[in-house]
Design an enzyme around this catalytic site. Structure first.
Site, short mmCIF file in Angstrom:
data_model
loop_
_atom_site.label_atom_id
_atom_site.label_comp_id
_atom_site.label_asym_id
_atom_site.label_seq_id
_atom_site.Cartn_x
_atom_site.Cartn_y
_atom_site.Cartn_z
N GLU A 91 0.82 -1.38 0.10
CA GLU A 91 0.00 0.02 -0.11
C GLU A 91 0.87 1.14 -0.01
O GLU A 91 0.36 2.32 -0.40
CB GLU A 91 -0.91 0.01 1.00
CG GLU A 91 -2.05 -1.16 1.28
CD GLU A 91 -3.06 -0.99 0.27
OE1 GLU A 91 -3.35 0.14 0.06
OE2 GLU A 91 -3.59 -2.08 -0.17
N SER A 354 -49.99 -19.25 0.68
CA SER A 354 -50.86 -20.35 1.18
C SER A 354 -50.36 -21.00 2.47
O SER A 354 -51.05 -21.77 3.43
CB SER A 354 -50.87 -21.45 0.25
OG SER A 354 -51.67 -21.37 -0.93
#
Length: 469
Positions: A91, A354
């Site tokens: 980084e 249902s």
């Protein structure tokens, strides 16, 4: 370099001196973020927060902040570990020498951005990433300048080891994973100081794009980034030939998929008080069974995948103990890291269809209106409602004439259930359903009408499971 390019570069950096001066002045006015200040009383470590475990005591997540991210304070020894070196290599190679912003990196990014056909390139240092982690901001030019100013403030207050330790504590390493300790334990099942070279390189590869790498599709990209980082560490003399060879063949752990998160929807629901009062204390033991959780997760994923051709992209499941009602397994979505995977299907409002019919029959049995042998009409009917006339039909498009209640329920015929709800009174049916635990049915009886018997109302999957349990 052409003369035109040189002129463009000079024009690009004409205001650089003013910008740097402005950043320095702004840095003088910024307070050090609270997350980076020494704790009161001179202690050296902050609270680890609340631990959530399964029924056997296995740690599911440790939460230290209000966002719900799993987090732990980094071990001070990790500031000089291979993981720290791998992060610097991946980084911010000039981390140990720059003052918080990297002039060389800025120049390189600007040169890259000025060249035709090139995409924008960032120049964030580890210190700037730390600033963004503790004080989030919008991704705008002003936000970036504020981030740079805060990075200068951090560098003026902390030495490099303290900054590295803070980064390893505060930086995101995955969805709901904050800091290296939380990520190491979640993904590898060990503290960060015990990581192998391959594991350290894997962890150091994540901050660039944790949301993309910690997925099934991202494994190949993550391994390529890890292997490249291992070779760079070897080139710099940090790994010998044998160690490099062993690291390159070490597989990525299976738990990387999903960010290593276990029952993330359940932990979040408990933490946020969606399943009742938020538990007190720093250790919360849930009734969750990890073996059952794994089986249910696999079943949900397999079912969603099998139905994908029918444009089904979501699924959820919850398993309860019938006696106690305790949650044994909880899957809010098939893939937590998918675009909408953090939506919790167990608590989302959906029409139950249902599955409400048995409760209508139960209410009729309770009211002694019918028994299993009672004859119900499966014939054309028309009922007036708020939205006009309702004329229910069966799923097979056939009216079966007079049918016994057990046959009507066993075949899930629509018409007898609607007829029964109408005879009971929709108000009575709604009150009964609420008594069964369907408290999400908040509208009036006239709003739902007799179609409520067919699931024409939104409830939670958890309510449905609890009602059946």
């Amino acid at each position: 370099m052409s003369g035109a390019m040189i002129r463009r570069l000079l024009r690009h950096f004409e205001p650089l001196g003013l910008i740097v001066l402005g950043l320095l002045l702004r840095a003088l006015t910024l307070p050090l973020p609270a997350a980076l200040r020494p704790p009161p009383g001179g202690t050296t470590a902050r609270s680890s927060g609340v631990q959530y475990t399964d029924a056997a005591g296995t740690l599911l997540r440790e939460v230290r902040d209000e966002s719900g991210a799993r987090s732990r304070v980094a071990d001070p020894a990790v500031a000089h570990s291979l993981l720290a070196e791998a992060l610097v290599e991946a980084e911010d190679r000039r981390f140990r020498v720059h003052p918080g912003i990297d002039p060389v990196g800025v120049l390189r990014a600007a040169w890259h951005d000025l060249r035709p056909g090139r995409s924008l390139q960032g120049a964030s240092t580890l210190t700037m990433q730390l600033a963004r982690a503790v004080v989030p901001h919008r991704r705008t030019l002003m936000g970036k300048l504020e981030e740079a100013a805060l990075a200068l403030r951090i560098e003026a207050s902390l030495d490099k080891d303290e900054i590295m330790l803070a980064y390893l504590t505060e930086a995101p390493f995955g969805p709901q994973l904050r800091g290296a300790e939380a990520a190491a334990e979640q993904l590898f099942g060990k503290p960060s100081v015990a990581l192998s070279p391959a594991e350290a390189a894997t962890l150091a590869s994540l901050p660039k794009a944790p949301g993309q790498y910690l997925t099934e599709r991202g494994r190949t990209r993550l391994q390529a980034r890890r292997d490249d980082l291992l070779r760079r560490l070897h080139d710099r003399g940090r790994l010998d030939d044998v160690t490099l060879a062993r690291a390159l063949v070490e597989p990525l752990p299976e738990r990387l998929a999903g960010g290593g998160l276990i029952a993330p929807h359940l932990v979040e629901a408990v933490r946020a008080g969606r399943l009742g009062p938020v538990p007190a204390g720093d250790r919360v033991q849930l009734a969750l069974s990890l073996p059952l959780q794994a089986r249910v997760e696999a079943a949900v994923k397999a079912q969603v995948e099998a139905l994908r051709e029918r444009h089904v992209g979501a699924g959820a499941a919850v398993v309860l103990d019938n006696r106690s009602g305790a949650i044994l397994a909880y899957v809010g979505s098939a893939d937590f890291l998918a675009a909408e995977g953090q939506n919790d299907g167990v608590l989302a409002l959906r029409q139950p269809g249902s599955s409400l019919k048995p409760f209508v029959y139960a209410l009729a049995l309770e009211d002694q209106r019918i028994d299993g042998g009672s004859v119900l009409p499966d014939l054309p009917i028309r009922l007036e409602g708020e939205d006009g006339v309702f004329a229910p039909r069966n799923y097979d498009g056939v009216f079966h004439g007079p049918v016994r209640a057990r046959e009507a329920l066993g075949n899930s015929y629509n018409v007898p259930a609607v007829w029964l709800a109408d005879r009971l009174g929709v108000g009575a049916v709604l009150s009964g359903l609420r008594r069964f635990g369907f408290v999400s049915l908040r509208e009036t009886a006239s709003h739902y009408g007799a179609a409520l018997a067919l699931g024409d109302g939104e409830v939670k999957l958890l309510e449905l499971a609890e009602a059946y349990a």
